[in-house]
Scaffold this active site. Structure first.
Site, mmCIF file in Angstrom:
data_model
loop_
_atom_site.group_PDB
_atom_site.id
_atom_site.type_symbol
_atom_site.label_atom_id
_atom_site.label_comp_id
_atom_site.label_asym_id
_atom_site.label_seq_id
_atom_site.Cartn_x
_atom_site.Cartn_y
_atom_site.Cartn_z
ATOM 1 N N HIS A 1 5.764 -12.085 5.669
ATOM 2 C CA HIS A 1 5.633 -11.563 4.301
ATOM 3 C C HIS A 1 7.014 -11.326 3.727
ATOM 4 C CE1 HIS A 1 5.397 -8.281 7.242
ATOM 5 N NE2 HIS A 1 6.049 -7.529 6.372
ATOM 6 N N ILE B 1 0.826 -1.215 0.000
ATOM 7 C CA ILE B 1 0.000 0.000 0.000
ATOM 8 C C ILE B 1 0.865 1.273 0.000
ATOM 9 C CG2 ILE B 1 -0.271 0.345 2.503
ATOM 10 C CD1 ILE B 1 -3.347 0.603 1.924
#
Ligand code: 5GP
Length: 137
Positions: free
Chosen positions: A123, A49
């Site tokens: 991640h 993002i």
């Protein structure tokens, strides 16, 4: 399912507690939208993002793993292979894989306080599209 931690002598299961309220768990439950790059049964890849480079994709296992070492120790063989094959596909899709003529990329996996890990769901960052400078800023 027998995990690698059960199979390899000397590797103990990690004492990680997974927080189901973390933002990536919410993305996986469909509670928060994401810009998906690729999705498989075990893995999701989506755009960060707040990108730090022209290409900045996050790859996450769908399982409840907190860090790289947690996933590496306790992920099933199927999850581990699927995760890394997906990462390779993402590099190809982004056009950054040097073996396919790309200019390269960097992978980052933050884990714990010293790395300033923000989201406690494992991640792998894949960053590319510009020269990324030295290893650590
Ligand atoms: P970390 O510091 O934990 O390695 O990186 C977490 C990353 O997740 C950051 O780069 C941050 O921009 C990204 N991130 C945090 N919240 C969201 C979100 O809601 N959606 C997406 N796509 N990325 C997020």
């Amino acid at each position: 399912m027998i995990s690698a931690a059960d199979q390899v002598p000397g590797i103990m299961p990690m004492p990680y507690a997974y927080d189901d309220t973390n933002i990536f768990a919410r993305i996986l439950r469909g509670e928060i939208p994401n810009k998906t790059v690729l999705e498989t049964d075990h893995t999701l890849a989506f755009h960060d993002i707040r990108p730090h480079a022209p290409s900045h994709v996050l790859i996450i296992p769908k399982g409840r793993y907190v860090t790289f070492d947690h996933f590496a120790a306790e992920g099933s063989a199927e999850e581990l292979v699927d995760f890394h094959r997906t990462a390779a596909q993402v590099c190809a899709l982004l056009g950054v894989a040097p073996g396919a003529g790309g200019a390269g990329y960097r992978t980052i996996a933050n884990a714990g306080p010293d790395s300033n890990q923000e989201v406690p769901h494992y991640h792998l960052h894949i960053l590319g599209g510009r020269n990324l400078g030295p290893l650590l800023a």
